[in-house]
Scaffold this motif. Structure first.
Motif, PDB file in Angstrom:
ATOM      1  N   ILE A  99       0.839  -1.205   0.000  1.00  0.00           N
ATOM      2  CA  ILE A  99       0.000   0.000   0.000  1.00  0.00           C
ATOM      3  C   ILE A  99       0.872   1.252   0.000  1.00  0.00           C
ATOM      4  CG2 ILE A  99      -1.623   1.346   1.407  1.00  0.00           C
ATOM      5  CD1 ILE A  99      -2.833  -1.342   2.315  1.00  0.00           C
ATOM      6  N   THR A 100       1.951   1.237   0.790  1.00  0.00           N
ATOM      7  CA  THR A 100       2.832   2.403   0.884  1.00  0.00           C
ATOM      8  C   THR A 100       3.461   2.746  -0.460  1.00  0.00           C
ATOM      9  OG1 THR A 100       3.338   1.889   3.208  1.00  0.00           O
ATOM     10  CG2 THR A 100       4.865   3.348   2.050  1.00  0.00           C
ATOM     11  N   VAL A 101       3.939   1.722  -1.173  1.00  0.00           N
ATOM     12  CA  VAL A 101       4.545   1.968  -2.494  1.00  0.00           C
ATOM     13  C   VAL A 101       3.525   2.577  -3.445  1.00  0.00           C
ATOM     14  CG1 VAL A 101       5.535   0.864  -4.527  1.00  0.00           C
ATOM     15  CG2 VAL A 101       6.311   0.190  -2.257  1.00  0.00           C
ATOM     16  N   LEU A 102       2.337   2.003  -3.508  1.00  0.00           N
ATOM     17  CA  LEU A 102       1.306   2.508  -4.413  1.00  0.00           C
ATOM     18  C   LEU A 102       0.868   3.916  -4.017  1.00  0.00           C
ATOM     19  CD1 LEU A 102      -0.879  -0.708  -4.848  1.00  0.00           C
ATOM     20  CD2 LEU A 102       0.908   0.175  -6.370  1.00  0.00           C
ATOM     21  N   TYR A 103       0.752   4.159  -2.735  1.00  0.00           N
ATOM     22  CA  TYR A 103       0.373   5.484  -2.237  1.00  0.00           C
ATOM     23  C   TYR A 103       1.396   6.540  -2.653  1.00  0.00           C
ATOM     24  CZ  TYR A 103       0.671   9.138   1.392  1.00  0.00           C
ATOM     25  OH  TYR A 103       0.826  10.318   2.072  1.00  0.00           O
ATOM     26  N   LEU A 104       2.675   6.263  -2.434  1.00  0.00           N
ATOM     27  CA  LEU A 104       3.716   7.235  -2.780  1.00  0.00           C
ATOM     28  C   LEU A 104       3.760   7.490  -4.281  1.00  0.00           C
ATOM     29  CD1 LEU A 104       6.604   6.100  -0.402  1.00  0.00           C
ATOM     30  CD2 LEU A 104       5.228   8.180  -0.218  1.00  0.00           C
ATOM     31  N   GLY A 105       3.601   6.431  -5.063  1.00  0.00           N
ATOM     32  CA  GLY A 105       3.661   6.584  -6.508  1.00  0.00           C
ATOM     33  C   GLY A 105       2.464   7.277  -7.108  1.00  0.00           C
ATOM     34  N   ASN A 106       1.337   7.281  -6.397  1.00  0.00           N
ATOM     35  CA  ASN A 106       0.131   7.911  -6.915  1.00  0.00           C
ATOM     36  C   ASN A 106      -0.076   9.328  -6.402  1.00  0.00           C
ATOM     37  OD1 ASN A 106      -1.826   5.942  -8.602  1.00  0.00           O
ATOM     38  ND2 ASN A 106      -0.604   4.734  -7.163  1.00  0.00           N
ATOM     39  N   LEU A 107       0.775   9.787  -5.482  1.00  0.00           N
ATOM     40  CA  LEU A 107       0.790  11.201  -5.128  1.00  0.00           C
ATOM     41  C   LEU A 107       1.504  11.971  -6.240  1.00  0.00           C
ATOM     42  CD1 LEU A 107       1.766  11.205  -1.335  1.00  0.00           C
ATOM     43  CD2 LEU A 107      -0.498  11.593  -2.310  1.00  0.00           C
ATOM     44  N   THR A 108       0.997  13.133  -6.574  1.00  0.00           N
ATOM     45  CA  THR A 108       1.653  13.929  -7.599  1.00  0.00           C
ATOM     46  C   THR A 108       2.917  14.572  -7.027  1.00  0.00           C
ATOM     47  OG1 THR A 108       0.495  15.983  -7.064  1.00  0.00           O
ATOM     48  CG2 THR A 108      -0.606  14.450  -8.576  1.00  0.00           C
ATOM     49  N   LEU A 109       3.812  14.994  -7.912  1.00  0.00           N
ATOM     50  CA  LEU A 109       5.035  15.661  -7.478  1.00  0.00           C
ATOM     51  C   LEU A 109       4.749  17.047  -6.911  1.00  0.00           C
ATOM     52  CD1 LEU A 109       7.355  14.568 -10.409  1.00  0.00           C
ATOM     53  CD2 LEU A 109       7.473  13.790  -8.034  1.00  0.00           C
ATOM     54  N   ASP A 110       3.599  17.623  -7.249  1.00  0.00           N
ATOM     55  CA  ASP A 110       3.200  18.886  -6.624  1.00  0.00           C
ATOM     56  C   ASP A 110       2.788  18.656  -5.177  1.00  0.00           C
ATOM     57  OD1 ASP A 110       3.681  20.441  -8.856  1.00  0.00           O
ATOM     58  OD2 ASP A 110       1.652  20.157  -9.657  1.00  0.00           O
ATOM     59  N   GLU A 111       2.116  17.539  -4.928  1.00  0.00           N
ATOM     60  CA  GLU A 111       1.704  17.226  -3.560  1.00  0.00           C
ATOM     61  C   GLU A 111       2.897  16.823  -2.696  1.00  0.00           C
ATOM     62  OE1 GLU A 111      -2.667  15.257  -3.664  1.00  0.00           O
ATOM     63  OE2 GLU A 111      -1.148  14.233  -4.851  1.00  0.00           O
ATOM     64  N   LEU A 112       3.723  15.946  -3.235  1.00  0.00           N
ATOM     65  CA  LEU A 112       4.886  15.444  -2.500  1.00  0.00           C
ATOM     66  C   LEU A 112       6.108  15.498  -3.406  1.00  0.00           C
ATOM     67  CD1 LEU A 112       6.103  14.159   0.050  1.00  0.00           C
ATOM     68  CD2 LEU A 112       5.493  11.919  -0.880  1.00  0.00           C
ATOM     69  N   PRO A 113       6.838  16.618  -3.411  1.00  0.00           N
ATOM     70  CA  PRO A 113       8.068  16.682  -4.204  1.00  0.00           C
ATOM     71  C   PRO A 113       9.062  15.621  -3.758  1.00  0.00           C
ATOM     72  CG  PRO A 113       7.402  18.869  -3.449  1.00  0.00           C
ATOM     73  CD  PRO A 113       6.544  17.874  -2.723  1.00  0.00           C
ATOM     74  N   GLN A 114       9.864  15.153  -4.693  1.00  0.00           N
ATOM     75  CA  GLN A 114      10.866  14.141  -4.371  1.00  0.00           C
ATOM     76  C   GLN A 114      11.784  14.594  -3.238  1.00  0.00           C
ATOM     77  OE1 GLN A 114      10.076  11.156  -5.424  1.00  0.00           O
ATOM     78  NE2 GLN A 114      11.762  10.694  -6.808  1.00  0.00           N
ATOM     79  N   LEU A 115      12.208  15.843  -3.299  1.00  0.00           N
ATOM     80  CA  LEU A 115      13.145  16.338  -2.299  1.00  0.00           C
ATOM     81  C   LEU A 115      12.516  16.367  -0.913  1.00  0.00           C
ATOM     82  CD1 LEU A 115      15.972  17.325  -1.801  1.00  0.00           C
ATOM     83  CD2 LEU A 115      15.248  19.650  -2.407  1.00  0.00           C
ATOM     84  N   THR A 116      11.226  16.632  -0.834  1.00  0.00           N
ATOM     85  CA  THR A 116      10.544  16.611   0.465  1.00  0.00           C
ATOM     86  C   THR A 116      10.586  15.215   1.071  1.00  0.00           C
ATOM     87  OG1 THR A 116       9.060  18.414  -0.187  1.00  0.00           O
ATOM     88  CG2 THR A 116       8.351  17.013   1.638  1.00  0.00           C
ATOM     89  N   LEU A 117      10.320  14.195   0.251  1.00  0.00           N
ATOM     90  CA  LEU A 117      10.354  12.823   0.751  1.00  0.00           C
ATOM     91  C   LEU A 117      11.770  12.431   1.167  1.00  0.00           C
ATOM     92  CD1 LEU A 117       9.039  10.133   1.327  1.00  0.00           C
ATOM     93  CD2 LEU A 117       9.159   9.581  -1.114  1.00  0.00           C
ATOM     94  N   VAL A 118      12.768  12.819   0.378  1.00  0.00           N
ATOM     95  CA  VAL A 118      14.155  12.506   0.719  1.00  0.00           C
ATOM     96  C   VAL A 118      14.539  13.180   2.029  1.00  0.00           C
ATOM     97  CG1 VAL A 118      16.556  12.827   0.010  1.00  0.00           C
ATOM     98  CG2 VAL A 118      14.856  12.081  -1.658  1.00  0.00           C
ATOM     99  N   ARG A 119      14.136  14.417   2.214  1.00  0.00           N
ATOM    100  CA  ARG A 119      14.486  15.131   3.443  1.00  0.00           C
ATOM    101  C   ARG A 119      13.739  14.589   4.663  1.00  0.00           C
ATOM    102  NH1 ARG A 119      15.129  21.231   0.895  1.00  0.00           N
ATOM    103  NH2 ARG A 119      17.321  20.958   0.265  1.00  0.00           N
ATOM    104  N   LEU A 120      12.546  14.047   4.444  1.00  0.00           N
ATOM    105  CA  LEU A 120      11.850  13.384   5.553  1.00  0.00           C
ATOM    106  C   LEU A 120      12.639  12.158   6.010  1.00  0.00           C
ATOM    107  CD1 LEU A 120       8.114  13.615   4.418  1.00  0.00           C
ATOM    108  CD2 LEU A 120       9.114  14.653   6.474  1.00  0.00           C
ATOM    109  N   LEU A 121      13.211  11.426   5.062  1.00  0.00           N
ATOM    110  CA  LEU A 121      14.084  10.312   5.427  1.00  0.00           C
ATOM    111  C   LEU A 121      15.315  10.825   6.173  1.00  0.00           C
ATOM    112  CD1 LEU A 121      13.822   8.266   2.119  1.00  0.00           C
ATOM    113  CD2 LEU A 121      13.068   7.477   4.360  1.00  0.00           C
ATOM    114  N   GLY A 122      15.798  12.007   5.790  1.00  0.00           N
ATOM    115  CA  GLY A 122      16.916  12.623   6.501  1.00  0.00           C
ATOM    116  C   GLY A 122      16.562  12.965   7.934  1.00  0.00           C
ATOM    117  N   VAL A 123      15.327  13.385   8.169  1.00  0.00           N
ATOM    118  CA  VAL A 123      14.875  13.646   9.543  1.00  0.00           C
ATOM    119  C   VAL A 123      14.921  12.371  10.372  1.00  0.00           C
ATOM    120  CG1 VAL A 123      12.882  14.317  10.947  1.00  0.00           C
ATOM    121  CG2 VAL A 123      13.459  15.634   8.899  1.00  0.00           C
ATOM    122  N   LEU A 124      14.513  11.256   9.766  1.00  0.00           N
ATOM    123  CA  LEU A 124      14.577   9.981  10.481  1.00  0.00           C
ATOM    124  C   LEU A 124      16.021   9.567  10.746  1.00  0.00           C
ATOM    125  CD1 LEU A 124      13.146   7.617  11.755  1.00  0.00           C
ATOM    126  CD2 LEU A 124      12.899   6.571   9.497  1.00  0.00           C
TER     127      LEU A 124
END
Length: 432
Positions: A99-124
């Protein structure tokens, strides 16, 4: 932040809260519920190439439930509540990851830019470094989580469940011949901390250094030396080899001279510091080699008796590498018969899903490497590196539960990156 993005933001940035609640590794199952709602509202759902292999892996695991009551030769145990709980928990995690993979792939890049997701991993990653330092300097820190208080004893008392829901900073083990701390916060055990920090380090460098401004780069310069402390104290040879493989990969695909000089400087600083002595002691004390050899060989023999669907869950082996009698004692309350499949995701998949499941698992990540190798962007190269690390770690680390979450999120990043690169090409073709 767009409302649809909150589930992944809550998972990654809010991980310390999940850990404190007792839902650290299982948080992926919780957030998969709102992710599924988002997907349902966005039908039809896009599916990445290669995802069919994961669906087959999931279907095979569902079928393996029919063998839960069976015991392969050399193992023992009845069809207990613990065995059923472990199976259902793993099944829920496999579903949640899809579900997580499909969810991430179906969000648009305007909703979730790639860099935002990468930086969230950086927070972790920052959370993981903090947890590692806590595990080194206060390894006995632990507390009863709210989830533990809510669960009945017949569930919360299960050893597998307790590892997932009871927050602890570290494990004190006698790996070097004396008591030494091994960090594990905010994850479920020390080996999970080791594999996770190496994956998160990749994304932290990409998001906070490669694409970072001045203050983010200052944070990288401060945090990487701090991260070296728990990385060394983890006594985790698999993690150390994984970092060496990462450096070799970057040297091959990026700038060999730059990477070589950086690795030499980091290695020299390590050897000249007190941490170098700890590395030397660990290499001189390979105490787990015999145990691993025994459980791996036993796992392969057991899997050979049910090669198509496996046995659904782990099994306890009779004896160990040196004796046929093992168990808890007054001086070793955690001792016991070694569970088959506990030394790496490959071995776990073999015992739970047979040779078929193991082949599907390997093919899924190998396919990702083949498919996205041509992506030369920082995110593409980082994601491909993580896929290589997955294939190495499957021999030494159990991917469940938190590690597999990071592996699949990295896969989703690769898929999203490929879609982003193809979008201008499709637009150009439509214009022509």
């Amino acid at each position: 932040m767009k409302p649809a993005v909150w589930p992944i933001a809550a998972l990654l940035a809010g991980y310390p809260i999940w850990w404190a609640l007792g839902l650290g590794g299982l948080s992926i199952v919780v957030v998969a519920v709102p992710m599924a709602v988002v997907l349902w509202r966005r039908r039809p759902i896009k599916v990445p190439m290669g995802m069919g292999l994961w669906f087959l892996l999931l279907a095979g695991y569902a079928i393996s439930a029919v063998t839960l009551a069976a015991n392969p030769p050399g193992t023992y145990g009845d069809l207990s509540t613990g065995r059923i709980l472990g199976y259902l928990m793993r099944l829920a995690i496999y579903v949640a990851l899809a579900i997580t993979v499909l969810y991430l792939g179906n969000l648009t890049l305007d909703e979730l830019p790639q860099l935002t997701l990468v930086r969230l991993l950086g927070v972790l990653f920052i959370t993981t470094v903090a947890g590692g330092l806590l595990g080194v300097f206060a390894p006995g820190f632990q507390f009863t989580a709210p989830v533990e208080l809510l669960l009945p004893d017949w569930i919360g008392g299960n050893s597998f469940v307790k590892n997932l829901i009871h927050p602890t900073a570290g494990q004190v083990q006698h790996v070097l011949g004396h008591a030494s701390p091994r960090p594990e916060a905010p994850f479920e055990w020390a080996n999970a901390w080791g594999s996770n920090i190496s994956v998160l380090l990749v994304w932290f460098v990409v998001g906070w250094w490669t694409y970072g401004g001045r203050w983010r780069r200052v944070a990288v310069a401060v945090l990487l030396p701090l991260a070296a402390i728990p990385i060394v104290y983890s006594l985790n040879r698999g993690l150390w080899i994984g970092l060496a493989l990462s450096a070799a990969y970057l040297a091959f695909r990026w700038r060999p001279l730059v990477v070589g000089v950086a690795a030499a400087l980091a290695g020299g600083a390590l050897l000249l510091s007190p941490l170098g002595a700890i590395v030397g002691q660990r290499l001189d004390n390979p105490h787990s080699n015999d145990i691993r050899a025994f459980t791996m060989a036993s796992t392969v023999r057991a899997a050979a008796t049910s090669p198509v669907i496996g046995y659904g869950n782990t099994r306890n082996a009779y004896g160990n590498y040196s004796t046929i009698t093992t168990g808890k004692t007054a001086w070793c309350p955690t001792c016991g018969h070694p569970p088959l499949g506990s030394d790496g995701q490959l071995w776990l998949t073999l015992i739970t899903q047979g040779l078929t499941g193991a082949a599907l698992y390997v093919a899924f990540f190998l396919g990702a490497i083949r498919r996205y190798w041509s992506d030369k962007s920082p995110i593409g190269q980082a994601g491909t590196l993580v896929m290589f690390l997955v294939l190495f770690y499957m021999f030494v680390y159990d991917g469940l539960v938190s590690a597999l979450s990071l592996y699949l999120i990295s896969f989703a990043l690769l898929w999203r990156n490929a879609a982003q690169r193809q979008a201008p090409r499709r637009a150009r073709w439509a214009h022509e």
